[in-house]
Design a protein around this motif. Structure first.
Motif, PDB file in Angstrom:
ATOM      1  N   GLN A  37      52.235   6.435  32.278  1.00 28.48           N
ATOM      2  CA  GLN A  37      52.461   7.507  33.256  1.00 28.48           C
ATOM      3  C   GLN A  37      53.163   6.999  34.509  1.00 28.48           C
ATOM      4  O   GLN A  37      53.289   7.728  35.487  1.00 28.48           O
ATOM      5  CB  GLN A  37      51.110   8.120  33.664  1.00 28.48           C
ATOM      6  N   SER A  38      53.600   5.759  34.503  1.00 27.19           N
ATOM      7  CA  SER A  38      54.197   5.184  35.706  1.00 27.19           C
ATOM      8  C   SER A  38      55.476   5.920  36.102  1.00 27.19           C
ATOM      9  O   SER A  38      56.352   6.138  35.266  1.00 27.19           O
ATOM     10  CB  SER A  38      54.514   3.711  35.445  1.00 27.19           C
ATOM     11  N   PRO A  39      55.615   6.291  37.392  1.00 28.97           N
ATOM     12  CA  PRO A  39      56.834   6.959  37.835  1.00 28.97           C
ATOM     13  C   PRO A  39      58.053   6.043  37.859  1.00 28.97           C
ATOM     14  O   PRO A  39      59.178   6.511  37.911  1.00 28.97           O
ATOM     15  CB  PRO A  39      56.502   7.456  39.251  1.00 28.97           C
ATOM     16  N   ILE A  40      57.814   4.727  37.849  1.00 23.35           N
ATOM     17  CA  ILE A  40      58.926   3.773  37.847  1.00 23.35           C
ATOM     18  C   ILE A  40      59.021   3.158  36.458  1.00 23.35           C
ATOM     19  O   ILE A  40      58.087   2.522  35.984  1.00 23.35           O
ATOM     20  CB  ILE A  40      58.706   2.669  38.901  1.00 23.35           C
ATOM     21  N   SER A  41      60.161   3.352  35.827  1.00 19.55           N
ATOM     22  CA  SER A  41      60.331   2.824  34.469  1.00 19.55           C
ATOM     23  C   SER A  41      60.737   1.364  34.533  1.00 19.55           C
ATOM     24  O   SER A  41      61.190   0.890  35.580  1.00 19.55           O
ATOM     25  CB  SER A  41      61.407   3.622  33.753  1.00 19.55           C
TER      26      SER A  41
ATOM     27  N   TRP B  48      58.388   5.021  44.120  1.00 24.80           N
ATOM     28  CA  TRP B  48      57.150   5.554  43.532  1.00 24.80           C
ATOM     29  C   TRP B  48      56.983   7.018  43.906  1.00 24.80           C
ATOM     30  O   TRP B  48      56.597   7.849  43.086  1.00 24.80           O
ATOM     31  CB  TRP B  48      55.964   4.739  44.054  1.00 24.80           C
ATOM     32  N   ARG B  49      57.315   7.295  45.168  1.00 24.44           N
ATOM     33  CA  ARG B  49      57.090   8.666  45.627  1.00 24.44           C
ATOM     34  C   ARG B  49      58.186   9.612  45.176  1.00 24.44           C
ATOM     35  O   ARG B  49      57.959  10.815  45.072  1.00 24.44           O
ATOM     36  CB  ARG B  49      56.966   8.698  47.155  1.00 24.44           C
ATOM     37  N   SER B  50      59.364   9.106  44.933  1.00 18.16           N
ATOM     38  CA  SER B  50      60.432   9.982  44.430  1.00 18.16           C
ATOM     39  C   SER B  50      60.969   9.421  43.125  1.00 18.16           C
ATOM     40  O   SER B  50      62.003   8.742  43.099  1.00 18.16           O
ATOM     41  CB  SER B  50      61.555  10.133  45.462  1.00 18.16           C
ATOM     42  N   PRO B  51      60.246   9.727  42.040  1.00 17.45           N
ATOM     43  CA  PRO B  51      60.684   9.196  40.740  1.00 17.45           C
ATOM     44  C   PRO B  51      62.044   9.761  40.360  1.00 17.45           C
ATOM     45  O   PRO B  51      62.348  10.905  40.632  1.00 17.45           O
ATOM     46  CB  PRO B  51      59.603   9.671  39.775  1.00 17.45           C
TER      47      PRO B  51
END
Lengths: 533, 195
Positions: free
Chosen positions: A420-424, A453-456
């Protein structure tokens, strides 16, 4: 004498905390954990004059649901959720005239698990009936392997991270008494509206591996680490999916307290645990509760259920002994291949176990054991790490910190899984490349990470551009800033010229402030050194 | 005399008297049989309650199988070779009742239990030193292992029909395990009850 007072006051302190303890106040639990003397503390040097403290003794009984398509003794399907009583055969409902037929996959699963845990595999094992009356057990007995199970005498090796920074990897062992095949019971649901008990037999007859462990552990943390390691092993083998919340892995803890060297105290059981974290807490709470009782002069009560008394066992008359063969050479002539379970073949087919994986990661990437431990412990983190390495030229040792600290830290804060990580992985790799090539400094990189992180979806390059965080490496600009700082701080310059090199750091700090942290520190230092020499 | 005793015995076994008369006629034709029966009776008279009649089966269409001996070929073990009669303490009776959920506390029930144990005590005469206990006559057969393929299930309706009480698709359990009260409490309970 002084040591005794210290020990006693520490216990009193703990007790005062416990007296205000309510299970839901999780913050209190954390306090207990940190003030607890380390559970593997060796004998204190002043032990001769102090009475020894009560320590916990924890033994685990684990039931692992075998990952198979059908049940242990019948051909009905195994699924987590299905309409009630739809996965039930006549045998599962224990209708008269039905007989058990053993599932080969379950036998292979038990042998595989036994081999992975260094057990002796019994060439011949027997089935028994354990009789007790309960509504979710339609036959009135459970087919199990009490007398001669399929595997005995094994070891589960697990690791704990200890030390102030949790950087020390301590290896511990738990002795496994036996691994036996047995049937699961059905599920009973309580209908309070009509005051009745409803029975769903979908789970009745599903194959379980019961792992009986010796009481070699002394606190909740050890038990939790052992269970976590077992989960990883079973998941790697594919013999059990190990999901505690779905009931695929059920852990019962037997907890008692005693003084080292004295006989074991009265045991109580801690049951109905559906997560590894709760297991640690529940065990620690129980240990503290028992210590509290004993300190106040009471005795620990043990409420065992009626059917725990060791009777009601008889051999299962409908099943001959189960024979597993050592290797192909020991197979009897003319035997059908699908009728033979061969230990050698299973041993050769074992997948990579977590401990081997950890060592391999250390070898391949040159990372530290504790990093490897963290990687393997988290689902999907190894794959993430390796994906990042593929997309960047940076050294693994430099990447690992980002993965185990920044990424994992942020995931844990929001209770997210790696998937579920927003950063790939490619996005992180790009960020690291930017840092490696000198476009941004390391402190700025951390800021960019947070923004990503805050703006994937936004790349590191985009964010750096937008917020103008790129490293200032324009030498002319840097020179002028440095000159300005040098000119406005003549005393510091004087001090440096006289030999106090540390003052240079202060000047550097001032330069960084001017450039809002975007100056290349190496370059700045060089320029300042030139100017102050 | 023998015919009469035969009649008495037969009645107690539940066979109507009409058949007995025909039996006695049959028997009188075969003197050998009567004598043997007499002998059996005399031998048996010193042993208690063994109603063994080794005569030909009535109304059987098949001839007597020669492999089956016409007379019993064993004798009960004499009392002196048996171990001490088992004493059954009241607590054990309590525990057994709890485990088996069977009421046998009556004098008749306890006598029956004692006799059953006595009967099984005859096994002690056999010398089993150095022999592994056998727990199944199947022990020399291979245990069949089946493939892990779904073949059964999906018969919820059929199964639910068998239950007296169901709720939607669940079985309703009978009233739960009410543990039997302890011995002392029982006496008090029975005093106040109607039993």
């Amino acid at each position: 004498m002084a040591a005794f007072c210290v020990a006693a006051s520490e216990l009193l302190h703990n007790m005062k905390q416990i007296s205000g303890f309510y299970p839901k106040a999780s913050c209190v639990i954390r306090r207990i954990r940190t003030t607890n003397p380390r559970c593997d503390s060796q004998i204190q040097p002043r032990a001769k004059s102090t009475p020894q403290q009560l320590v916990g003794v924890v033994g685990l009984e684990i039931h692992a649901q075998i990952n198979s398509s059908t049940k242990l003794f019948s051909g009905s399907s195994v699924r987590f959720s299905a309409p009630p009583n739809s996965l039930v055969s006549f045998f599962d409902a224990s209708l008269p005239g039905t007989l058990p037929v053993l599932n080969r996959r379950c036998v292979e699963a038990a042998v595989m698990t036994g081999l992975a845990l260094n057990c002796n595999i019994n060439r011949k094992s027997l089935f028994d009936r354990k009789h007790y009356f309960y509504a979710d057990l339609p036959a009135g007995y459970q087919i199990t392997q009490q007398r001669q199970p399929v595997a005995v005498d094994g070891t589960l090796t697990y690791s704990l991270l200890e030390g102030k920074k949790r950087s020390q990897v301590i290896r511990k062992n738990v002795h496994i008494k036996q691994i036996q095949l047995e049937q699961d019971s059905g599920k009973s649901l309580h209908d309070d509206v009509h005051s009745q008990t409803l029975i769903d037999l979908n789970r009745a007859g599903v194959g379980l591996m019961e792992l009986v462990m010796e009481p070699d552990m002394s606190c909740g943390e050890e038990a939790a680490a052992a269970v976590r390691e077992l989960q990883l092993i079973l998941q790697a083998l594919g013999t059990c999916q190990g999901n505690m919340s779905e009931g695929q892995l059920r852990v019962d803890a037997n907890v008692s307290v005693h003084r080292p060297g004295e006989p074991l105290g009265v045991r109580t059981e801690v049951k109905n645990i559906n997560s590894v974290r709760y297991l640690a807490r529940a065990i620690d709470y129980e240990i503290q509760r028992q210590i509290g009782i004993l300190q106040r002069g009471g005795t620990v009560q043990n409420e065992t259920r009626a059917y725990d008394s060791k009777s009601g066992f008889m051999p299962e008359p409908n099943l001959p002994p189960l024979i597993v063969y050592e290797d192909n050479a020991s197979l009897p002539a003319g035997i059908d291949a699908c009728q033979a379970v061969v230990v050698q073949k299973i041993k050769e087919g074992l997948p990579e176990l977590p401990s081997i994986k950890r060592d391999r990661l250390v070898q391949t990437y040159g990372i530290l054991p504790e990093h490897s431990f963290t990687l393997v412990n988290e689902d999907g983190l190894v794959e993430y790490f390796e994906a990042v390495l593929m997309a960047t030229k940076k050294e693994p040792r430099k990447v690992i910190g980002w993965v185990t600290n920044e990424l994992l830290g942020h995931l844990k804060q929001q209770d997210l899984s790696v998937s579920q990580s927003p950063i790939s992985p490619p996005a992180l790799a790009e960020l690291l490349e930017l840092q490696e090539t000198g476009h941004i400094s390391s402190s700025v990189a951390k800021q960019v990470f947070q923004k990503m992180w805050r703006s994937p979806g936004k790349t590191a390059a985009q964010i750096t551009q937008e917020h103008d965080l790129g490293l200032v490496s324009d030498t002319a600009q840097l020179h002028s800033i440095c000159q300005k700082v040098v000119d406005s701080h003549p005393d510091e310059v004087h001090a440096i010229r006289n030999g106090n090199k540390k003052v240079l750091n202060k000047l550097m700090g001032l330069v960084q402030k001017e450039t809002k942290g975007r100056a290349d520190p190496v370059l700045v230092r060089k320029i300042l050194q030139e100017k102050t020499s | 005399m023998s015919a009469l005793s035969l009649a008495a015995l037969r009645t107690s076994c539940g066979v109507p008297p009409k058949i007995i008369r025909s039996t006695s006629r049959l028997l009188s034709n075969d003197g050998h049989t009567i004598t043997n029966v007499e002998k059996t009776f005399h031998r048996r008279s010193c042993c208690v309650q063994t109603y063994i009649l080794s005569v030909t089966r009535l109304y059987s269409s098949q001839p007597h199988n020669p492999k089956v001996p016409k007379m019993p070929t064993w004798e009960p073990v004499p009392e002196d070779q048996l171990p001490q009669p088992a004493q059954i303490p009241a607590d054990l009776v309590d525990k057994l009742e709890r485990l088996a959920l069977v009421d046998f506390r009556t004098k008749q029930g306890l006598e029956c239990l004692e006799k059953a144990i006595r009967f099984a005590d005859q096994l002690h005469v056999v010398d089993t030193s150095g022999i592994e206990p056998m727990d199944s006559v199947l022990e020399d057969r291979a245990l069949y292992l089946r493939d892990d393929a779904v073949k059964e299930g999906d018969c919820a309706e059929e199964l639910l029909q068998l239950s007296e009480k169901t709720a939607e698709e669940y079985f309703v359990a009978p009233p739960g395990n009410i543990p039997l009260p302890k011995r002392e409490e029982r006496a008090a309970m029975l005093k106040h009850s109607e039993f």
